[in-house]
Design an enzyme around this catalytic site. Sequence first.
Site, PDB file in Angstrom:
ATOM      1  N   THR A  63       1.020  -1.058   0.037  1.00 21.60           N
ATOM      2  CA  THR A  63      -0.086  -0.080   0.052  1.00 21.60           C
ATOM      3  C   THR A  63       0.828   1.031   0.029  1.00 21.60           C
ATOM      4  OG1 THR A  63      -1.944   1.172   0.971  1.00 21.60           O
ATOM      5  CG2 THR A  63      -0.172   0.040   2.703  1.00 21.60           C
ATOM      6  N   LYS A  67       3.603   1.506  -3.854  1.00 21.75           N
ATOM      7  CA  LYS A  67       3.191   0.761  -4.894  1.00 21.75           C
ATOM      8  C   LYS A  67       3.867   0.911  -6.159  1.00 21.75           C
ATOM      9  CE  LYS A  67      -1.578   0.661  -3.573  1.00 21.75           C
ATOM     10  NZ  LYS A  67      -2.945   0.745  -3.915  1.00 21.75           N
ATOM     11  N   ASP A 103      -6.899  -3.479  -7.492  1.00 19.14           N
ATOM     12  CA  ASP A 103      -8.055  -2.590  -7.034  1.00 19.14           C
ATOM     13  C   ASP A 103      -9.024  -2.345  -8.117  1.00 19.14           C
ATOM     14  OD1 ASP A 103      -7.133  -1.878  -4.449  1.00 19.14           O
ATOM     15  OD2 ASP A 103      -5.408  -0.631  -5.147  1.00 19.14           O
ATOM     16  N   ALA A 128      -8.993  12.409  -9.033  1.00 22.07           N
ATOM     17  CA  ALA A 128      -8.087  12.131 -10.099  1.00 22.07           C
ATOM     18  C   ALA A 128      -6.859  11.426  -9.200  1.00 22.07           C
ATOM     19  CB  ALA A 128      -7.783  13.308 -11.051  1.00 22.07           C
ATOM     20  N   GLY A 130      -4.794   8.330  -6.958  1.00 26.19           N
ATOM     21  CA  GLY A 130      -4.549   6.996  -7.037  1.00 26.19           C
ATOM     22  C   GLY A 130      -5.671   6.195  -7.396  1.00 26.19           C
ATOM     23  N   ASP A 154      -5.187  19.336 -14.542  1.00 23.67           N
ATOM     24  CA  ASP A 154      -3.761  18.604 -14.766  1.00 23.67           C
ATOM     25  C   ASP A 154      -3.838  17.369 -14.231  1.00 23.67           C
ATOM     26  OD1 ASP A 154      -3.424  19.815 -12.511  1.00 23.67           O
ATOM     27  OD2 ASP A 154      -1.246  19.699 -12.494  1.00 23.67           O
ATOM     28  N   GLY A 253     -17.668   1.743  -0.409  1.00 21.92           N
ATOM     29  CA  GLY A 253     -16.288   1.257  -1.186  1.00 21.92           C
ATOM     30  C   GLY A 253     -16.085   0.052  -0.471  1.00 21.92           C
TER      31      GLY A 253
HETATM   32  P1  NAP Z   1      -5.704  10.813  -3.344  1.00 24.57           P
HETATM   33  O1  NAP Z   1      -4.822  10.124  -4.263  1.00 24.57           O
HETATM   34  O2  NAP Z   1      -5.475  11.729  -2.371  1.00 24.57           O
HETATM   35  O3  NAP Z   1      -6.586  11.543  -4.523  1.00 24.57           O
HETATM   36  C1  NAP Z   1      -7.834  12.060  -3.984  1.00 24.57           C
HETATM   37  C2  NAP Z   1      -8.693  13.038  -5.016  1.00 24.57           C
HETATM   38  O4  NAP Z   1      -9.487  13.719  -4.677  1.00 24.57           O
HETATM   39  C3  NAP Z   1      -7.663  14.156  -5.729  1.00 24.57           C
HETATM   40  O5  NAP Z   1      -7.860  14.360  -7.227  1.00 24.57           O
HETATM   41  C4  NAP Z   1      -8.134  15.426  -4.816  1.00 24.57           C
HETATM   42  O6  NAP Z   1      -7.746  16.676  -5.519  1.00 24.57           O
HETATM   43  C5  NAP Z   1      -9.481  14.966  -4.692  1.00 24.57           C
HETATM   44  N1  NAP Z   1     -10.052  15.830  -3.788  1.00 24.57           N
HETATM   45  C6  NAP Z   1      -9.474  15.901  -2.404  1.00 24.57           C
HETATM   46  N2  NAP Z   1     -10.280  16.601  -1.616  1.00 24.57           N
HETATM   47  C7  NAP Z   1     -11.167  17.399  -2.609  1.00 24.57           C
HETATM   48  C8  NAP Z   1     -12.019  18.337  -2.460  1.00 24.57           C
HETATM   49  N3  NAP Z   1     -12.530  18.849  -1.240  1.00 24.57           N
HETATM   50  N4  NAP Z   1     -12.919  18.826  -3.397  1.00 24.57           N
HETATM   51  C9  NAP Z   1     -12.581  18.483  -4.706  1.00 24.57           C
HETATM   52  N5  NAP Z   1     -11.642  17.251  -4.887  1.00 24.57           N
HETATM   53  C10 NAP Z   1     -11.022  16.800  -3.607  1.00 24.57           C
HETATM   54  O7  NAP Z   1      -6.858   9.741  -2.844  1.00 24.57           O
HETATM   55  P2  NAP Z   1      -7.090   8.040  -3.146  1.00 24.57           P
HETATM   56  O8  NAP Z   1      -6.054   7.350  -2.582  1.00 24.57           O
HETATM   57  O9  NAP Z   1      -7.394   8.201  -4.569  1.00 24.57           O
HETATM   58  O10 NAP Z   1      -8.415   8.008  -2.594  1.00 24.57           O
HETATM   59  C11 NAP Z   1      -9.733   8.709  -2.875  1.00 24.57           C
HETATM   60  C12 NAP Z   1     -10.907   7.969  -1.791  1.00 24.57           C
HETATM   61  O11 NAP Z   1     -11.125   6.676  -2.359  1.00 24.57           O
HETATM   62  C13 NAP Z   1     -10.780   8.051  -0.371  1.00 24.57           C
HETATM   63  O12 NAP Z   1     -11.839   8.308   0.181  1.00 24.57           O
HETATM   64  C14 NAP Z   1     -10.192   6.597  -0.170  1.00 24.57           C
HETATM   65  O13 NAP Z   1     -10.557   6.192   1.190  1.00 24.57           O
HETATM   66  C15 NAP Z   1     -10.978   5.888  -1.551  1.00 24.57           C
HETATM   67  N6  NAP Z   1     -10.388   4.539  -1.539  1.00 24.57           N
HETATM   68  C16 NAP Z   1     -11.143   3.400  -1.424  1.00 24.57           C
HETATM   69  C17 NAP Z   1     -10.738   2.129  -1.916  1.00 24.57           C
HETATM   70  C18 NAP Z   1     -11.537   0.982  -1.558  1.00 24.57           C
HETATM   71  O14 NAP Z   1     -11.090   0.010  -1.667  1.00 24.57           O
HETATM   72  N7  NAP Z   1     -12.789   1.218  -1.416  1.00 24.57           N
HETATM   73  C19 NAP Z   1      -9.351   2.077  -2.197  1.00 24.57           C
HETATM   74  C20 NAP Z   1      -8.706   3.064  -2.452  1.00 24.57           C
HETATM   75  C21 NAP Z   1      -9.325   4.299  -2.159  1.00 24.57           C
HETATM   76  P3  NAP Z   1      -6.395  17.317  -5.309  1.00 24.57           P
HETATM   77  O15 NAP Z   1      -5.357  16.541  -5.875  1.00 24.57           O
HETATM   78  O16 NAP Z   1      -6.573  18.675  -5.697  1.00 24.57           O
HETATM   79  O17 NAP Z   1      -6.372  17.426  -4.080  1.00 24.57           O
END
Ligand code: NAP
Length: 290
Positions: A63, A67, A103, A128, A130, A154, A253
Amino acid sequence: MSVIHTGVVGHPVSHSLSPIMHNAAYAELGLDWNYEAIDLEPKNVKDKINEIFTEGCGGLNVTMPYKHLAYTMCLAHGAAARLKSVNTLISDRVGKLHGYSTDGDGLVNYLFSQSIDLDRKTILVLGAGGASGVICDALVHSNARVLVSARKLDKALQVVDRVMSNQTIDNVRMKGEIDIVDWSLRNELIAGSDLIINATPIGMTKNKEPDPALPLDINAITKHQIIVDLIYNPLETRLLSEAKEKGCTTFNGLGMLIHQGALAFTIMTGKKAPIEVMHNAIRAHLKERV
Ligand code: NAP
């Protein structure tokens, strides 16, 4: 017979729910295996992972933030090769490491298990990061038409570029399509979307309280949209509860989490994963924590 050790490496990793579901699955199948969370400080991580395998490890999940590093240590297959990101590592008989990314397929398998058809469906993905990258890849390979919307254009472009530029690795041709939508226009795209997936953390539990914010205008949703929130803590975000009130089919999720774990379980053990058992173990754990 000695116990076969498996686990998840990351930093930090103590919050991981993977030990709960994997150990429940081992118990169900009567396997003498043990799965643990292994926190690796960010120094000599490759050496430490190699050492774990030399000691006879049966498989590792990987994790954040390792990764991509895991990708550089192994022969990557499928989505892991396309995305240059590995969440599951195993060693073959001669000690070579093989890497997988489960995933995206975890989400797709879960949706299929709920009889959701993705073929030619229009899917609006919010965020956008991970998670968005891996699910967009899997959705496009499932023949969906994906629209990615993020507040940083971007980053949305990076997701599209990565999915588009890697369409022929492993000779797997991409069948669907992917494009971007400006964050300010996302609500206008809702009416034409079959599925909407929240891949932002908006709605997560922070400091024990659920974030009451919404990632979109709830008034733009009708009962015809299927709403998926990748968040599983809380199990029902405000987005899901308000979408449900409008008559939408909703998914949290947890399904993606369980199904990515089930795929990893099969890669590590060669056995079919007892998905219900894994699901029940996590649900019970999350309920206890509330
Ligand atoms: P991440 O890499 O931090 O990406 C989050 C994305 O959301 C980025 O594009 C970020 O934009 C955007 N964002 C954050 N706060 C925001 C706001 N207030 N308004 C608009 N956009 C916002 O996180 P991630 O790892 O992709 O995870 C995203 C979500 O998926 C989390 O809730 C995580 O718990 C969930 N998840 C679930 C699983 C599952 O197995 N169910 C697996 C992985 C992740 P910026 O770049 O501008 O900050």
